[in-house]
Design a protein around this motif. Structure first.
Motif, PDB file in Angstrom:
ATOM      1  N   SER A  30       0.816  -1.226   0.000  1.00  0.00           N
ATOM      2  CA  SER A  30       0.000   0.000   0.000  1.00  0.00           C
ATOM      3  C   SER A  30       0.849   1.275   0.000  1.00  0.00           C
ATOM      4  O   SER A  30       0.483   2.251  -0.669  1.00  0.00           O
ATOM      5  CB  SER A  30      -1.020  -0.001   1.145  1.00  0.00           C
ATOM      6  OG  SER A  30      -0.393   0.136   2.387  1.00  0.00           O
ATOM      7  N   ASP A  43       1.450  -8.167  -1.104  1.00  0.00           N
ATOM      8  CA  ASP A  43       0.011  -7.888  -1.030  1.00  0.00           C
ATOM      9  C   ASP A  43      -0.293  -6.494  -1.551  1.00  0.00           C
ATOM     10  O   ASP A  43       0.394  -5.527  -1.213  1.00  0.00           O
ATOM     11  CB  ASP A  43      -0.462  -7.993   0.425  1.00  0.00           C
ATOM     12  CG  ASP A  43      -1.935  -7.653   0.557  1.00  0.00           C
ATOM     13  OD1 ASP A  43      -2.773  -8.452   0.079  1.00  0.00           O
ATOM     14  OD2 ASP A  43      -2.261  -6.580   1.098  1.00  0.00           O
ATOM     15  N   TYR A  97      -5.423   0.910  -3.262  1.00  0.00           N
ATOM     16  CA  TYR A  97      -4.279   1.652  -2.743  1.00  0.00           C
ATOM     17  C   TYR A  97      -3.788   2.676  -3.763  1.00  0.00           C
ATOM     18  O   TYR A  97      -3.288   2.313  -4.834  1.00  0.00           O
ATOM     19  CB  TYR A  97      -3.133   0.713  -2.348  1.00  0.00           C
ATOM     20  CG  TYR A  97      -3.515  -0.324  -1.299  1.00  0.00           C
ATOM     21  CD1 TYR A  97      -4.439  -0.023  -0.298  1.00  0.00           C
ATOM     22  CD2 TYR A  97      -2.957  -1.587  -1.296  1.00  0.00           C
ATOM     23  CE1 TYR A  97      -4.795  -0.954   0.663  1.00  0.00           C
ATOM     24  CE2 TYR A  97      -3.307  -2.532  -0.328  1.00  0.00           C
ATOM     25  CZ  TYR A  97      -4.233  -2.201   0.634  1.00  0.00           C
ATOM     26  OH  TYR A  97      -4.592  -3.141   1.587  1.00  0.00           O
ATOM     27  N   ASP A 109     -12.224  -5.570   2.446  1.00  0.00           N
ATOM     28  CA  ASP A 109     -12.993  -4.839   3.454  1.00  0.00           C
ATOM     29  C   ASP A 109     -14.498  -5.093   3.327  1.00  0.00           C
ATOM     30  O   ASP A 109     -15.307  -4.181   3.084  1.00  0.00           O
ATOM     31  CB  ASP A 109     -12.669  -3.330   3.395  1.00  0.00           C
ATOM     32  CG  ASP A 109     -11.247  -3.043   3.861  1.00  0.00           C
ATOM     33  OD1 ASP A 109     -10.644  -3.928   4.502  1.00  0.00           O
ATOM     34  OD2 ASP A 109     -10.729  -1.949   3.573  1.00  0.00           O
ATOM     35  N   LEU A 119       2.384  -2.480  12.674  1.00  0.00           N
ATOM     36  CA  LEU A 119       2.752  -1.161  13.189  1.00  0.00           C
ATOM     37  C   LEU A 119       1.502  -0.308  13.362  1.00  0.00           C
ATOM     38  O   LEU A 119       1.572   0.914  13.507  1.00  0.00           O
ATOM     39  CB  LEU A 119       3.762  -0.487  12.252  1.00  0.00           C
ATOM     40  CG  LEU A 119       4.956  -1.380  11.840  1.00  0.00           C
ATOM     41  CD1 LEU A 119       5.883  -0.656  10.874  1.00  0.00           C
ATOM     42  CD2 LEU A 119       5.728  -1.853  13.073  1.00  0.00           C
ATOM     43  N   MET A 177      -0.719   0.620  11.278  1.00  0.00           N
ATOM     44  CA  MET A 177      -0.791   1.634  10.209  1.00  0.00           C
ATOM     45  C   MET A 177      -0.077   2.924  10.617  1.00  0.00           C
ATOM     46  O   MET A 177      -0.587   4.029  10.422  1.00  0.00           O
ATOM     47  CB  MET A 177      -2.248   1.917   9.803  1.00  0.00           C
ATOM     48  CG  MET A 177      -2.975   0.674   9.306  1.00  0.00           C
ATOM     49  SD  MET A 177      -4.579   0.961   8.537  1.00  0.00           S
ATOM     50  CE  MET A 177      -5.493   1.850   9.764  1.00  0.00           C
ATOM     51  N   GLY A 227       3.799  -2.671   5.675  1.00  0.00           N
ATOM     52  CA  GLY A 227       3.900  -1.754   4.537  1.00  0.00           C
ATOM     53  C   GLY A 227       5.322  -1.213   4.450  1.00  0.00           C
ATOM     54  O   GLY A 227       5.863  -0.719   5.442  1.00  0.00           O
ATOM     55  N   GLN A 249      13.880   0.325   5.120  1.00  0.00           N
ATOM     56  CA  GLN A 249      12.795  -0.319   5.868  1.00  0.00           C
ATOM     57  C   GLN A 249      12.813  -1.831   5.654  1.00  0.00           C
ATOM     58  O   GLN A 249      12.635  -2.602   6.589  1.00  0.00           O
ATOM     59  CB  GLN A 249      11.435   0.232   5.429  1.00  0.00           C
ATOM     60  CG  GLN A 249      11.120   1.592   6.004  1.00  0.00           C
ATOM     61  CD  GLN A 249       9.771   2.108   5.535  1.00  0.00           C
ATOM     62  OE1 GLN A 249       9.104   1.489   4.710  1.00  0.00           O
ATOM     63  NE2 GLN A 249       9.388   3.257   6.048  1.00  0.00           N
ATOM     64  N   ASN A 292      13.367  -4.331   8.707  1.00  0.00           N
ATOM     65  CA  ASN A 292      12.275  -5.247   9.078  1.00  0.00           C
ATOM     66  C   ASN A 292      12.703  -6.714   8.948  1.00  0.00           C
ATOM     67  O   ASN A 292      12.339  -7.549   9.777  1.00  0.00           O
ATOM     68  CB  ASN A 292      11.030  -4.946   8.246  1.00  0.00           C
ATOM     69  CG  ASN A 292      10.449  -3.570   8.580  1.00  0.00           C
ATOM     70  OD1 ASN A 292      10.714  -3.029   9.651  1.00  0.00           O
ATOM     71  ND2 ASN A 292       9.684  -2.994   7.666  1.00  0.00           N
TER      72      ASN A 292
HETATM   73  P1  NAD Z   1       1.803  -1.023   8.845  1.00  0.00           P
HETATM   74  O1  NAD Z   1       1.352  -1.218  10.234  1.00  0.00           O
HETATM   75  O2  NAD Z   1       2.586  -2.084   8.204  1.00  0.00           O
HETATM   76  O3  NAD Z   1       2.582   0.372   8.795  1.00  0.00           O
HETATM   77  C1  NAD Z   1       3.098   0.867   7.612  1.00  0.00           C
HETATM   78  C2  NAD Z   1       3.794   2.197   7.885  1.00  0.00           C
HETATM   79  O4  NAD Z   1       4.959   1.941   8.656  1.00  0.00           O
HETATM   80  C3  NAD Z   1       4.264   2.881   6.608  1.00  0.00           C
HETATM   81  O5  NAD Z   1       4.205   4.281   6.813  1.00  0.00           O
HETATM   82  C4  NAD Z   1       5.706   2.435   6.490  1.00  0.00           C
HETATM   83  O6  NAD Z   1       6.467   3.371   5.754  1.00  0.00           O
HETATM   84  C5  NAD Z   1       6.103   2.415   7.956  1.00  0.00           C
HETATM   85  N1  NAD Z   1       7.233   1.498   8.223  1.00  0.00           N
HETATM   86  C6  NAD Z   1       7.433   0.238   7.764  1.00  0.00           C
HETATM   87  N2  NAD Z   1       8.588  -0.252   8.230  1.00  0.00           N
HETATM   88  C7  NAD Z   1       9.130   0.708   9.010  1.00  0.00           C
HETATM   89  C8  NAD Z   1      10.324   0.807   9.772  1.00  0.00           C
HETATM   90  N3  NAD Z   1      11.200  -0.201   9.822  1.00  0.00           N
HETATM   91  N4  NAD Z   1      10.560   1.959  10.460  1.00  0.00           N
HETATM   92  C9  NAD Z   1       9.682   2.981  10.424  1.00  0.00           C
HETATM   93  N5  NAD Z   1       8.540   2.958   9.723  1.00  0.00           N
HETATM   94  C10 NAD Z   1       8.266   1.836   9.025  1.00  0.00           C
HETATM   95  O7  NAD Z   1       0.479  -0.713   8.005  1.00  0.00           O
HETATM   96  P2  NAD Z   1      -0.009  -1.023   6.545  1.00  0.00           P
HETATM   97  O8  NAD Z   1       0.980  -0.650   5.504  1.00  0.00           O
HETATM   98  O9  NAD Z   1      -1.367  -0.444   6.464  1.00  0.00           O
HETATM   99  O10 NAD Z   1      -0.211  -2.605   6.546  1.00  0.00           O
HETATM  100  C11 NAD Z   1       0.642  -3.486   5.896  1.00  0.00           C
HETATM  101  C12 NAD Z   1       0.031  -4.038   4.627  1.00  0.00           C
HETATM  102  O11 NAD Z   1      -1.045  -4.905   4.964  1.00  0.00           O
HETATM  103  C13 NAD Z   1      -0.576  -3.006   3.663  1.00  0.00           C
HETATM  104  O12 NAD Z   1       0.430  -2.425   2.857  1.00  0.00           O
HETATM  105  C14 NAD Z   1      -1.546  -3.872   2.913  1.00  0.00           C
HETATM  106  O13 NAD Z   1      -0.849  -4.626   1.938  1.00  0.00           O
HETATM  107  C15 NAD Z   1      -2.064  -4.821   3.982  1.00  0.00           C
HETATM  108  N6  NAD Z   1      -3.316  -4.321   4.617  1.00  0.00           N
HETATM  109  C16 NAD Z   1      -4.500  -4.799   4.130  1.00  0.00           C
HETATM  110  C17 NAD Z   1      -5.698  -4.349   4.665  1.00  0.00           C
HETATM  111  C18 NAD Z   1      -6.983  -4.875   4.109  1.00  0.00           C
HETATM  112  O14 NAD Z   1      -6.966  -5.716   3.246  1.00  0.00           O
HETATM  113  N7  NAD Z   1      -8.128  -4.432   4.575  1.00  0.00           N
HETATM  114  C19 NAD Z   1      -5.714  -3.406   5.696  1.00  0.00           C
HETATM  115  C20 NAD Z   1      -4.491  -2.963   6.196  1.00  0.00           C
HETATM  116  C21 NAD Z   1      -3.298  -3.431   5.650  1.00  0.00           C
END
Ligand code: NAD
Length: 319
Positions: free
Chosen positions: A24, A55, A60, A126, A213, A215, A271, A277, A281
């Protein structure tokens, strides 16, 4: 560096890396503009370090993330069968549409953007915003036809409220829904997915947990503007992040390791949009076997205790 563990995804036969790449951020949904070069380098580094699960969704960045991920996948020096690709149907920049016609066309559009001729996992995105009975009677049967046609291999459902999974899984024949994707329910501030794991296991469904995290809540930089959490939760997470920072530690590492520690969750989707990152990670995932920083975990858990398992409303009232 060791190697990233692979885990079985329910009964699919797929083996996915315990850490998955959430695409995303490639749609600029977290406010920062991601360049094509950074996106390609991030995905390439992810695969090099053992991540095999990606994913995405047409939602997105209003198709931008899929287009960007497609360019990244095209540039990968590995054959298609070496990675597992998931995308979604039903949620779009313009709104929700889970009709059979729309989701059928949507899969073709996604494959074109992603530069692939099949999708491993197609998920209804969703579903709390839909009529769950439509998902059962119309959307999933349409996806099953695409499965028979070889365009998709497995079917999933995603959403925030945990009760939507049981509603659907209790009403479809076994083996119809292969995976569920839950988000923001298995992390430091909210682990309510735990209660659903025995049921999901009994159904043979693979569990993908996203947003460890929360989001962006559990990052030093904090969440994006649109984050739906109530202010008390935002404040508590900011306090937890500040506490880690004051001790020279990284809350993202602790949060990620916490989520990765449960083997009943096949993969944790984070994400990511930069090589740094990805590296940090993957490193955090590799270090899980050394155990979590228990002193820091205790301190952070006590800061987050007053907001434990607090979520936010999402979707239709009846869901
Ligand atoms: P997340 O909790 O993974 O947080 C992502 C955020 O954290 C981004 O801003 C990223 O730049 C930052 N980040 C990542 N690694 C980092 C690090 N090491 N240090 C500092 N910041 C860091 O939230 P997300 O991206 O919403 O969720 C992960 C993935 O899950 C999404 O990209 C998507 O593919 C999936 N997702 C799906 C749904 C759904 O289907 N309804 C909902 C939420 C997420």
């Amino acid at each position: 560096m060791g190697s990233l563990g692979l885990r079985e995804l329910g009964a699919t036969g797929l083996k996915v890396s315990c850490l998955g790449f959430g695409a995303s951020p490639l749609g600029n949904v977290f406010g920062n503009k991601v360049t094509e070069a950074d996106a390609i380098a991030s995905v390439n580094e992810a695969v090099r370090l053992g991540i095999n699960f990606f994913d995405c969704s047409p939602y997105y960045g209003d198709t931008l993330a899929e287009t960007m991920l497609g360019k990244c996948l095209k540039a990968l020096p590995v054959p298609r069968e070496q990675y597992v690709l998931s995308t979604k149907v039903g949620r779009y920049g313009a709104g929700f549409d889970f009709s059979a016609d729309r989701v059928t066309a949507s899969v073709d559009e996604s494959m074109k953007r992603l530069n692939v001729d099949y999708i491993d996992i197609i998920q209804c995105h969703d579903i709390e915003f839909a009529s769950l009975d439509q998902i059962i009677a119309e959307t999933i049967p349409a996806l099953q036809k695409l499965k028979e046609a070889g365009k998709v291999r497995f079917i999933g459902i995603t959403g925030l409220p945990l009760k939507i999974y049981q509603y659907v899984l209790d009403r479809v024949p076994p083996g119809t829904v292969d995976v569920i994707l839950s988000y923001c329910h298995y992390g430091l501030n909210d682990n309510s997915l735990l209660n659903s794991l025995p049921y999901l296991k009994s159904k043979g469904v693979g569990v993908i947990s996203a947003s460890p995290l929360s989001m962006g809540l559990l990052t030093p930089q904090g969440p994006p503007e649109w984050h739906p959490a109530p202010q008390e939760l935002k404040d508590a997470c900011a306090a937890a992040a500040a506490h880690c920072q004051s001790k020279g530690k990284d809350i993202t590492k602790l949060a990620l390791q916490y989520s990765l520690s449960n083997p009943d969750i096949a993969t944790v989707l984070v994400g990511m949009c930069s090589v740094e990152q990805v590296r940090s990670n993957v490193q955090a995932a590799l270090e899980v076997s050394n155990g979590l920083d228990s002193e820091l975990l205790d301190e952070v858990e006590s800061i987050l205790q007053p907001v434990k398992n607090i979520s936010w409303p999402m979707g239709r009232d009846e869901n």
